[in-house]
Design an enzyme around this catalytic site. Structure first.
Site, PDB file in Angstrom:
ATOM      1  N   HIS A  21      83.070  21.478  66.874  1.00  0.00           N
ATOM      2  CA  HIS A  21      83.640  22.772  67.277  1.00  0.00           C
ATOM      3  C   HIS A  21      84.738  22.611  68.318  1.00  0.00           C
ATOM      4  O   HIS A  21      84.875  21.565  68.948  1.00  0.00           O
ATOM      5  CB  HIS A  21      82.547  23.679  67.851  1.00  0.00           C
ATOM      6  N   LYS A  50      83.502  26.240  73.093  1.00  0.00           N
ATOM      7  CA  LYS A  50      82.217  26.786  72.615  1.00  0.00           C
ATOM      8  C   LYS A  50      81.178  26.677  73.724  1.00  0.00           C
ATOM      9  O   LYS A  50      81.041  25.634  74.351  1.00  0.00           O
ATOM     10  CB  LYS A  50      81.759  26.035  71.360  1.00  0.00           C
TER      11      LYS A  50
HETATM   12  N1  LIG Z   1      78.033  34.035  63.306  1.00  0.00           N
HETATM   13  C1  LIG Z   1      79.269  33.564  63.151  1.00  0.00           C
HETATM   14  O1  LIG Z   1      79.795  33.463  62.024  1.00  0.00           O
HETATM   15  C2  LIG Z   1      80.043  33.170  64.354  1.00  0.00           C
HETATM   16  C3  LIG Z   1      79.441  33.230  65.576  1.00  0.00           C
HETATM   17  N2  LIG Z   1      80.142  32.927  66.707  1.00  0.00           N
HETATM   18  C4  LIG Z   1      79.429  33.145  67.965  1.00  0.00           C
HETATM   19  O2  LIG Z   1      79.945  34.335  68.552  1.00  0.00           O
HETATM   20  C5  LIG Z   1      79.862  34.260  69.969  1.00  0.00           C
HETATM   21  C6  LIG Z   1      81.235  34.543  70.556  1.00  0.00           C
HETATM   22  O3  LIG Z   1      82.125  33.496  70.208  1.00  0.00           O
HETATM   23  P1  LIG Z   1      83.641  33.545  70.695  1.00  0.00           P
HETATM   24  O4  LIG Z   1      84.300  34.798  70.222  1.00  0.00           O
HETATM   25  O5  LIG Z   1      84.225  32.248  70.334  1.00  0.00           O
HETATM   26  O6  LIG Z   1      83.432  33.622  72.287  1.00  0.00           O
HETATM   27  P2  LIG Z   1      84.405  34.224  73.394  1.00  0.00           P
HETATM   28  O7  LIG Z   1      83.924  33.680  74.700  1.00  0.00           O
HETATM   29  O8  LIG Z   1      85.820  34.025  73.009  1.00  0.00           O
HETATM   30  O9  LIG Z   1      84.120  35.789  73.331  1.00  0.00           O
HETATM   31  C7  LIG Z   1      82.986  36.410  73.851  1.00  0.00           C
HETATM   32  C8  LIG Z   1      83.492  37.683  74.509  1.00  0.00           C
HETATM   33  O10 LIG Z   1      82.392  38.515  74.808  1.00  0.00           O
HETATM   34  C9  LIG Z   1      82.619  39.094  76.104  1.00  0.00           C
HETATM   35  N3  LIG Z   1      81.332  39.533  76.636  1.00  0.00           N
HETATM   36  C10 LIG Z   1      80.417  38.808  77.321  1.00  0.00           C
HETATM   37  N4  LIG Z   1      79.363  39.579  77.625  1.00  0.00           N
HETATM   38  C11 LIG Z   1      79.604  40.828  77.096  1.00  0.00           C
HETATM   39  C12 LIG Z   1      78.884  42.042  77.033  1.00  0.00           C
HETATM   40  N5  LIG Z   1      77.698  42.164  77.623  1.00  0.00           N
HETATM   41  N6  LIG Z   1      79.434  43.092  76.377  1.00  0.00           N
HETATM   42  C13 LIG Z   1      80.631  42.983  75.796  1.00  0.00           C
HETATM   43  N7  LIG Z   1      81.383  41.859  75.833  1.00  0.00           N
HETATM   44  C14 LIG Z   1      80.856  40.784  76.469  1.00  0.00           C
HETATM   45  C15 LIG Z   1      83.294  37.983  76.872  1.00  0.00           C
HETATM   46  O11 LIG Z   1      84.001  38.501  77.973  1.00  0.00           O
HETATM   47  P3  LIG Z   1      84.153  37.571  79.301  1.00  0.00           P
HETATM   48  O12 LIG Z   1      84.888  36.356  78.869  1.00  0.00           O
HETATM   49  O13 LIG Z   1      84.896  38.474  80.218  1.00  0.00           O
HETATM   50  O14 LIG Z   1      82.751  37.283  79.732  1.00  0.00           O
HETATM   51  C16 LIG Z   1      84.232  37.397  75.816  1.00  0.00           C
HETATM   52  O15 LIG Z   1      85.471  38.064  75.760  1.00  0.00           O
HETATM   53  C17 LIG Z   1      79.306  32.871  70.269  1.00  0.00           C
HETATM   54  O16 LIG Z   1      77.908  32.947  70.453  1.00  0.00           O
HETATM   55  C18 LIG Z   1      79.626  32.090  69.014  1.00  0.00           C
HETATM   56  O17 LIG Z   1      78.759  31.002  68.809  1.00  0.00           O
HETATM   57  C19 LIG Z   1      81.427  32.528  66.648  1.00  0.00           C
HETATM   58  C20 LIG Z   1      82.070  32.399  65.463  1.00  0.00           C
HETATM   59  C21 LIG Z   1      81.429  32.714  64.210  1.00  0.00           C
HETATM   60  O1  LIG Z   2      81.216  29.361  68.624  1.00  0.00           O
HETATM   61  C1  LIG Z   2      81.732  29.232  67.476  1.00  0.00           C
HETATM   62  O2  LIG Z   2      82.928  29.031  67.303  1.00  0.00           O
HETATM   63  C2  LIG Z   2      80.848  29.337  66.306  1.00  0.00           C
HETATM   64  N1  LIG Z   2      79.620  29.693  66.481  1.00  0.00           N
HETATM   65  C3  LIG Z   2      78.637  29.866  65.471  1.00  0.00           C
HETATM   66  C4  LIG Z   2      77.535  28.862  65.663  1.00  0.00           C
HETATM   67  O3  LIG Z   2      77.123  28.612  66.812  1.00  0.00           O
HETATM   68  O4  LIG Z   2      77.047  28.335  64.667  1.00  0.00           O
HETATM   69  C5  LIG Z   2      79.228  29.882  64.088  1.00  0.00           C
HETATM   70  C6  LIG Z   2      80.365  28.930  63.880  1.00  0.00           C
HETATM   71  O5  LIG Z   2      79.873  27.644  63.888  1.00  0.00           O
HETATM   72  C7  LIG Z   2      81.425  29.132  64.956  1.00  0.00           C
END
Ligand SMILES: NC(=O)C1=CN([C@@H]2O[C@H](COP(=O)(O)OP(=O)(O)OC[C@H]3O[C@@H](n4cnc5c(N)ncnc54)[C@H](OP(=O)(O)O)[C@@H]3O)[C@@H](O)[C@H]2O)C=CC1
Ligand SMILES: O=C(O)C1=N[C@H](C(=O)O)C[C@H](O)C1
Length: 264
Positions: A148, A152
């Site tokens: 990743h 992450k």
């Molecule tokens: N299921 C899937 O297919 C996928 C899952 N993911 C997962 O999604 C999650 C997010 O990933 P990613 O977008 O890369 O992470 P980021 O850190 O880019 O985004 C997370 C965002 O959420 C905000 N945030 C934190 N706490 C809160 C809250 N209580 N309410 C609203 N917003 C909040 C953060 O703000 P701040 O930075 O100000 O704290 C940040 O902007 C991870 O757990 C990742 O593993 C990612 C890709 C695909």
């Molecule tokens: O944080 C990410 O980027 C991703 N998170 C998810 C995970 O923890 O599996 C999905 C994907 O791998 C991207």
């Protein structure tokens, strides 16, 4: 005199589904907002970037909330949405059995409400999980490498954990002994053999230039099989997210993964 029947009234347009995005300024949140805005049948009514703004989700009349926040925030968000009667589509990682059981408990008094939690919304990643579980019973050894982007927040990834669990389940169901190579014996440094999840060694790579990738390596006498999936762009998750947003209102209770939505 000619009579002409009045032109038929245009079919009433299907009502839009109103969507709130939690974590809207994050890497995934930005993509989800874009995808919802581009969908004709969905309306983005709230973009939330901190729990103090959660009330916007309810005030905006959201029917479905999409959560891509942080493992430490997601449970509070789900609780809020369930209390408000808002369906939830959750991509945030970090779900274990205890958290899943808690969400089930919260949902119990709300029989019409749906929550879907998916470790990965990428269609290819979902297929990789299925193929890996299917193949793993034919190979004595199995190891998993998830790779990743360096920002992450968690390791191993939610997808890797889920894949290892599915492999573990498939191997137990087939009456197989634990993989003989999962032992940490012989490691001169902690972590050299990865973290063992459900009998499967899982290795996590964090590297600039990567997005989200996973490899399952299977081996037996004289042959190996390598299954790999690559998300080069977060757009890869959007068809799965939109499918979940559209389906969740018809699927009360807790759904894990998008497999059942895809007919898998
Ligand atoms: N299921 C899937 O297919 C996928 C899952 N993911 C997962 O999604 C999650 C997010 O990933 P990613 O977008 O890369 O992470 P980021 O850190 O880019 O985004 C997370 C965002 O959420 C905000 N945030 C934190 N706490 C809160 C809250 N209580 N309410 C609203 N917003 C909040 C953060 O703000 P701040 O930075 O100000 O704290 C940040 O902007 C991870 O757990 C990742 O593993 C990612 C890709 C695909
Ligand atoms: O944080 C990410 O980027 C991703 N998170 C998810 C995970 O923890 O599996 C999905 C994907 O791998 C991207």
């Amino acid at each position: 005199m000619t009579s002409s029947s009045p032109a038929p009234a245009p079919a009433p347009e299907a009502p839009l589904t109103s969507v709130a995005v939690l974590g809207a300024r994050g890497r995934m949140g930005v993509e989800v907002c874009r995808a919802v805005n581009e969908a004709d049948d969905l309306e983005l009514v709230a973009m939330v970037e901190g729990s103090e703004w959660l009330f916007n989700v309810a005030d905006g009349g959201a029917q479905v909330a999409v959560d891509f926040t942080r493992p430490e925030s997601v449970m509070e968000n789900i609780r809020f949405c369930i209390d408000q009667g808002i369906h939830c589509v959750v991509g945030t990682s970090g779900f274990d059995e205890a958290k899943i059981a808690t969400v089930r408990e919260w949902l119990a008094p709300k029989p019409d409400l749906g929550v879907l939690i998916a470790p990965n919304f990428g269609i290819g990643a979902v297929l990789l999980m299925k193929f890996a579980a299917e193949a793993s019973r034919f190979f004595s050894s199995v190891e998993l490498v998830e790779l990743h982007h360096p920002a992450k927040v968690d390791a191993p990834s939610g997808t890797a954990t889920r894949t290892a669990q599915l492999i573990g389940e498939a191997r137990r169901a087939a009456g197989m002994a634990p993989a003989p190579d999962a032992t940490q014996e012989g490691s001169s440094l902690p972590g050299a053999r990865g973290a063992v999840v459900d009998g499967v060694p899982v290795h996590a790579v964090r590297l600039a230039g990567l997005v989200a990738h996973q490899e399952v390596l299977l081996g037996t006498q004289g042959e190996t099989l390598t299954l790999r999936h690559d998300s080069y762009d977060r757009a890869s998750f959007m068809p799965g997210v939109l499918l979940a947003v559209r389906e969740i209102q018809r699927r009360p209770g807790l759904t894990i993964g998008i497999e059942s939505l895809l007919g898998l």
